[in-house]
Motif scaffolding. Sequence first.
Motif, PDB file in Angstrom:
ATOM      1  N   SER A 312      34.595  36.048  73.690  1.00  0.00           N
ATOM      2  CA  SER A 312      35.014  35.501  74.976  1.00  0.00           C
ATOM      3  C   SER A 312      35.907  36.527  75.664  1.00  0.00           C
ATOM      4  N   PRO A 313      35.984  36.496  76.995  1.00  0.00           N
ATOM      5  CA  PRO A 313      36.822  37.463  77.700  1.00  0.00           C
ATOM      6  C   PRO A 313      38.303  37.322  77.357  1.00  0.00           C
ATOM      7  N   VAL A 314      39.045  38.401  77.609  1.00  0.00           N
ATOM      8  CA  VAL A 314      40.501  38.360  77.585  1.00  0.00           C
ATOM      9  C   VAL A 314      40.932  38.384  79.044  1.00  0.00           C
ATOM     10  N   LEU A 315      41.599  37.318  79.471  1.00  0.00           N
ATOM     11  CA  LEU A 315      41.795  37.117  80.902  1.00  0.00           C
ATOM     12  C   LEU A 315      43.107  36.376  81.134  1.00  0.00           C
ATOM     13  N   GLY A 316      43.955  36.920  81.993  1.00  0.00           N
ATOM     14  CA  GLY A 316      45.182  36.239  82.363  1.00  0.00           C
ATOM     15  C   GLY A 316      46.431  37.017  81.988  1.00  0.00           C
ATOM     16  N   GLN A 317      47.574  36.378  82.147  1.00  0.00           N
ATOM     17  CA  GLN A 317      48.849  37.019  81.897  1.00  0.00           C
ATOM     18  C   GLN A 317      49.026  37.342  80.416  1.00  0.00           C
ATOM     19  N   ASP A 318      49.564  38.535  80.142  1.00  0.00           N
ATOM     20  CA  ASP A 318      49.915  38.849  78.766  1.00  0.00           C
ATOM     21  C   ASP A 318      51.159  38.044  78.389  1.00  0.00           C
ATOM     22  N   PRO A 319      51.150  37.374  77.233  1.00  0.00           N
ATOM     23  CA  PRO A 319      52.302  36.530  76.879  1.00  0.00           C
ATOM     24  C   PRO A 319      53.593  37.310  76.670  1.00  0.00           C
ATOM     25  N   GLN A 320      53.476  38.617  76.400  1.00  0.00           N
ATOM     26  CA  GLN A 320      54.665  39.435  76.209  1.00  0.00           C
ATOM     27  C   GLN A 320      55.107  40.166  77.472  1.00  0.00           C
ATOM     28  N   GLN A 321      54.248  40.172  78.481  1.00  0.00           N
ATOM     29  CA  GLN A 321      54.576  40.830  79.746  1.00  0.00           C
ATOM     30  C   GLN A 321      53.729  40.167  80.831  1.00  0.00           C
ATOM     31  N   GLU A 322      54.291  39.122  81.464  1.00  0.00           N
ATOM     32  CA  GLU A 322      53.510  38.276  82.359  1.00  0.00           C
ATOM     33  C   GLU A 322      53.044  38.981  83.624  1.00  0.00           C
ATOM     34  N   SER A 323      53.625  40.107  83.959  1.00  0.00           N
ATOM     35  CA  SER A 323      53.178  40.850  85.140  1.00  0.00           C
ATOM     36  C   SER A 323      52.050  41.827  84.818  1.00  0.00           C
ATOM     37  N   PHE A 324      51.618  41.824  83.559  1.00  0.00           N
ATOM     38  CA  PHE A 324      50.467  42.625  83.125  1.00  0.00           C
ATOM     39  C   PHE A 324      49.318  41.648  82.902  1.00  0.00           C
ATOM     40  N   ILE A 325      48.262  41.785  83.697  1.00  0.00           N
ATOM     41  CA  ILE A 325      47.158  40.827  83.709  1.00  0.00           C
ATOM     42  C   ILE A 325      45.925  41.453  83.049  1.00  0.00           C
ATOM     43  N   TRP A 326      45.396  40.755  82.067  1.00  0.00           N
ATOM     44  CA  TRP A 326      44.188  41.236  81.391  1.00  0.00           C
ATOM     45  C   TRP A 326      42.925  40.766  82.122  1.00  0.00           C
ATOM     46  N   LEU A 327      41.950  41.646  82.205  1.00  0.00           N
ATOM     47  CA  LEU A 327      40.597  41.310  82.657  1.00  0.00           C
ATOM     48  C   LEU A 327      39.656  42.224  81.870  1.00  0.00           C
ATOM     49  N   ALA A 328      39.425  41.848  80.613  1.00  0.00           N
ATOM     50  CA  ALA A 328      38.765  42.765  79.669  1.00  0.00           C
ATOM     51  C   ALA A 328      37.822  41.996  78.751  1.00  0.00           C
ATOM     52  N   ALA A 329      37.051  42.775  77.976  1.00  0.00           N
ATOM     53  CA  ALA A 329      36.137  42.236  76.965  1.00  0.00           C
ATOM     54  C   ALA A 329      35.120  41.277  77.583  1.00  0.00           C
ATOM     55  N   LEU A 330      34.524  41.706  78.685  1.00  0.00           N
ATOM     56  CA  LEU A 330      33.546  40.861  79.367  1.00  0.00           C
ATOM     57  C   LEU A 330      32.159  40.958  78.757  1.00  0.00           C
ATOM     58  N   GLY A 331      31.991  41.843  77.754  1.00  0.00           N
ATOM     59  CA  GLY A 331      30.723  41.924  77.034  1.00  0.00           C
ATOM     60  C   GLY A 331      29.549  42.175  77.944  1.00  0.00           C
ATOM     61  N   GLY A 332      28.475  41.420  77.734  1.00  0.00           N
ATOM     62  CA  GLY A 332      27.294  41.548  78.572  1.00  0.00           C
ATOM     63  C   GLY A 332      27.243  40.523  79.681  1.00  0.00           C
ATOM     64  N   TYR A 333      28.390  39.905  79.998  1.00  0.00           N
ATOM     65  CA  TYR A 333      28.406  38.797  80.946  1.00  0.00           C
ATOM     66  C   TYR A 333      29.158  39.128  82.230  1.00  0.00           C
ATOM     67  N   GLY A 334      29.691  40.338  82.332  1.00  0.00           N
ATOM     68  CA  GLY A 334      30.629  40.652  83.402  1.00  0.00           C
ATOM     69  C   GLY A 334      30.063  40.523  84.791  1.00  0.00           C
ATOM     70  N   ILE A 335      28.791  40.832  84.979  1.00  0.00           N
ATOM     71  CA  ILE A 335      28.218  40.768  86.320  1.00  0.00           C
ATOM     72  C   ILE A 335      27.785  39.349  86.651  1.00  0.00           C
ATOM     73  N   GLN A 336      27.074  38.684  85.738  1.00  0.00           N
ATOM     74  CA  GLN A 336      26.572  37.353  86.050  1.00  0.00           C
ATOM     75  C   GLN A 336      27.706  36.338  86.236  1.00  0.00           C
ATOM     76  N   ALA A 337      28.872  36.601  85.643  1.00  0.00           N
ATOM     77  CA  ALA A 337      30.012  35.680  85.754  1.00  0.00           C
ATOM     78  C   ALA A 337      31.139  36.235  86.619  1.00  0.00           C
ATOM     79  N   ALA A 338      30.921  37.376  87.274  1.00  0.00           N
ATOM     80  CA  ALA A 338      31.995  38.062  88.007  1.00  0.00           C
ATOM     81  C   ALA A 338      32.685  37.201  89.054  1.00  0.00           C
ATOM     82  N   PRO A 339      31.964  36.453  89.902  1.00  0.00           N
ATOM     83  CA  PRO A 339      32.678  35.690  90.937  1.00  0.00           C
ATOM     84  C   PRO A 339      33.683  34.694  90.367  1.00  0.00           C
ATOM     85  N   ALA A 340      33.286  33.944  89.343  1.00  0.00           N
ATOM     86  CA  ALA A 340      34.204  32.966  88.754  1.00  0.00           C
ATOM     87  C   ALA A 340      35.330  33.652  87.994  1.00  0.00           C
TER      88      ALA A 340
END
Length: 390
Positions: A312-340
């Motif tokens: 599953s993706p890694v998405l959202g605020q890092d719990p140790q640094q809330e101003s650092f936002i993850w948007l990673a590990a989208l695998g093979g789904y990054g384009i088909q699910a990009a808008p959401a």
Amino acid sequence: MIARYDFIVVGGGIAGVSVAYELAAHGSVCLLEQEPQLAYHTTGRSAAISMQSYGNQQIRSLTCASREFFENPPQGLAEHPLWSPRGALIVAQEARTDKLVARFTAVLEQVPSAMLLDDRQVLELVPYLAEGAWSCGIYEPGAFDLDVHGIHGTYLGGLRARGGVIKREARVLRGEYHNAHWTLHTQDGQQLESAIVVNAAGAWADDVAERCGVPKVGVRPLRRTVLAVDPQCDVHHTPYLGTVDEDIFIKPEAGRLIVSPCDESPSLPCDALPEELDLAITMDRLQNTTRLRPRSIINKWAGLRTFVADRSPVLGQDPQQESFIWLAALGGYGIQAAPAIARLCSHAALGIAMPKDLAGLDLNYQHFSAARCREEAFSALAVKQVADLH
């Protein structure tokens, strides 16, 4: 001189440009890309299919929620259609019928149009398949081809229209957080400041995090091989084809067939290239799966798909640094699910509640939190999966 923005997004693939577009409606945005061109790595090498039955429950929900954007993008955003009809068929041999039926049952609630086909119906849809090899299939008539270049360009144009700044060849060397602001230092000597950093760096996401003093999440780049052949028959109206064990996919494109053995070879972040053994495996599987005997390989390439252990993706605020936002590990789904995914990520960066339509799909940020990737049980799962790949 330090350039100041409300948001800095690191990564110029589909993840980066889509979330940058969303954030640009709420403040100034700078998009950083380490390569001379955007979408050079994974995005530009995608198979470009949207299947609502593909992936786990969270991915299927995100894919379903993204369909409206592709079919009806915001007025004035897209110059040309972003999709075209295709359909998708997942087949199984007789010994794997139970696995296929279980998959059909799992996806039916989210994809009610899916159909379970027998061997005769499978051959009617894809006449070039090896006769007698496949006993059943799941057909998803609503699956569609995606114009990856068009989608990426649509988001990029929208970002520019909203005043977004794009900087190429701007590799992040380090990031420092002081007094509620980030300062990023790039390889070309620039210093950029923002309140929020979004890490959409694909295979390099862990590297970017470490340079910013944020713990890694265990992103694993996996190389996938793809080649193109002349089928020497009319395949234009046939659907995307895959197997329930995911050992091959075949996709018609401009009179050719795009073929992959669905390999997942561990790799360092790099400009991925196909290996001769993987090309040979691809051709062998094509001949075992179908009656096709192409004379040669027209084109070949490889790309990196990145995952963490639960896929599953890694998405959202890092719990140790809330101003650092993850948007990673989208695998093979990054384009088909990009808008959401972009909408989810932008709401996380803004610190506001998840959009109601997405929350209504039983999604929540805990599903995607970086915190889960640092748990002991999760680490053990990651070690096991790496061992299983070898």
